[in-house]
Design a protein around this motif. Structure first.
Motif, PDB file in Angstrom:
ATOM      1  N   ARG A 146      52.425  80.603  98.446  1.00 45.04           N
ATOM      2  CA  ARG A 146      52.407  80.800  96.988  1.00 45.04           C
ATOM      3  C   ARG A 146      51.497  81.966  96.588  1.00 45.04           C
ATOM      4  O   ARG A 146      51.805  82.689  95.640  1.00 45.04           O
ATOM      5  CB  ARG A 146      51.989  79.513  96.286  1.00 45.04           C
ATOM      6  CG  ARG A 146      53.063  78.428  96.343  1.00 45.04           C
ATOM      7  CD  ARG A 146      52.746  77.259  95.419  1.00 45.04           C
ATOM      8  NE  ARG A 146      53.755  76.220  95.492  1.00 45.04           N
ATOM      9  CZ  ARG A 146      54.911  76.240  94.835  1.00 45.04           C
ATOM     10  NH1 ARG A 146      55.200  77.265  94.045  1.00 45.04           N
ATOM     11  NH2 ARG A 146      55.772  75.239  94.950  1.00 45.04           N
ATOM     12  N   ASP A 150      52.944  85.123  94.512  1.00 43.30           N
ATOM     13  CA  ASP A 150      52.318  85.585  93.276  1.00 43.30           C
ATOM     14  C   ASP A 150      51.913  87.052  93.381  1.00 43.30           C
ATOM     15  O   ASP A 150      52.116  87.834  92.437  1.00 43.30           O
ATOM     16  CB  ASP A 150      51.099  84.715  92.959  1.00 43.30           C
ATOM     17  CG  ASP A 150      50.467  85.079  91.627  1.00 43.30           C
ATOM     18  OD1 ASP A 150      51.142  84.929  90.591  1.00 43.30           O
ATOM     19  OD2 ASP A 150      49.306  85.534  91.625  1.00 43.30           O
ATOM     20  N   GLN A 154      53.414  89.970  91.059  1.00 41.61           N
ATOM     21  CA  GLN A 154      52.483  90.756  90.238  1.00 41.61           C
ATOM     22  C   GLN A 154      52.725  92.252  90.461  1.00 41.61           C
ATOM     23  O   GLN A 154      52.719  93.042  89.509  1.00 41.61           O
ATOM     24  CB  GLN A 154      51.041  90.401  90.606  1.00 41.61           C
ATOM     25  CG  GLN A 154      50.603  89.021  90.173  1.00 41.61           C
ATOM     26  CD  GLN A 154      50.226  88.956  88.696  1.00 41.61           C
ATOM     27  OE1 GLN A 154      50.344  89.939  87.968  1.00 41.61           O
ATOM     28  NE2 GLN A 154      49.793  87.800  88.251  1.00 41.61           N
TER      29      GLN A 154
END
Length: 274
Positions: A146, A150, A154
């Protein structure tokens, strides 16, 4: 615990969970990590398709389905002789891997974990359920995955979004289905033909062209990058007819086609290809 994996993505997940030493048999398609290739193999293909292009494979697979023939030969006696505590199989696609329905009756009495992910979250959930079934805590692995998801998303958010079409088969063209649309969305690729959470279905090159993609992403199921590039060269006229400013060829076999830990790598590859 003794585990038989009839699903390459589950094999990858078991190794990622530190359970590779519990595997007593895998499929002929389990090639990652390298240690998986040294394990006993309980399946083999019913059709020899290595020399076929995607059109030839489509015809052969369709004929087998019409005639009710399986694409896999499964050594049930060998699996039973191994006395596994757990067999992992799938219910998503009868073409991509051994279907649980093909072995459930013959392996009655042996505990079976059936995986059927349709989204990226389903894939992560299946990893957790696999860990629970094996008495292992998936929290560290899922936490790392995760964090990477992320970080990649981003990075994508700092780039302009792009209109693109992702094809998971080329002759005929199959737009992205199941979990791949989730990856595309996170990577900042707006794909008007994608089918989130649904199986990919055959389309036409005219439909691909009508969607007016800026980028065309090719990652045919089961093809490594070299084989995908050769297929793209064979279909150059159809691909050129789409009019995309860029064509990106990726390794579908290693990444996008397998609903396991390397879907995170797939997102990173997509973002890097932006």
């Amino acid at each position: 615990m003794r585990i038989v994996s009839l699903l390459p993505s589950a094999t990858e997940a078991l190794f990622a969970l530190g359970l590779g030493d519990r595997l007593v048999a895998v499929t002929h398609e389990c090639d990652h990590p390298p240690a998986a290739a040294a394990l006993p193999v309980a399946t083999r293909p019913s059709l020899r398709l290595e020399a076929e292009d995607s059109g030839g494979i489509e015809m052969a697979v369709s004929l087998a389905a019409t005639e009710g023939r399986s694409l896999y030969q499964i050594d049930i006696d060998a699996i039973r002789a191994l006395q596994p505590d757990l067999v992992v199989a799938q219910d998503v696609c009868r073409v991509c891997a051994v279907s649980a329905a093909e072995v459930a009756e013959d392996l009655e009495g042996i505990r079976m974990l059936r995986q059927h992910p349709h989204s990226l979250e389903d894939v992560l959930g299946d990893i957790e359920r696999l860990a629970v079934a094996c008495g292992r805590d998936a929290t560290p692995l899922l936490g790392r995955l995760r964090v990477r998801l992320d970080a990649a998303s981003q990075t994508a958010r700092r780039l302009p979004r792009v209109r693109g079409v992702f094809l998971e088969w080329l002759d005929p063209p199959y737009p992205a289905g199941h979990w791949t649309p989730d990856l595309l969305a996170l990577a900042g690729v707006d794909d008007p033909l994608a089918r989130p959470g649904l199986p990919s279905v055959a389309g036409s090159w005219a439909e691909v062209a009508a969607s007016r993609p800026e980028v065309l992403i090719l990652a045919p199921c089961g093809f490594n990058r070299d084989r995908a590039a050769a297929e793209a060269a064979r279909l150059r006229t159809q691909i050129d007819s789409v009019g995309a400013a860029r064509v990106v060829v990726l390794d579908g076999s290693a990444y996008f086609n397998r609903p396991g830990p390397r879907l995170v790598d797939s997102l990173e590859v997509l973002v890097a290809s932006r």
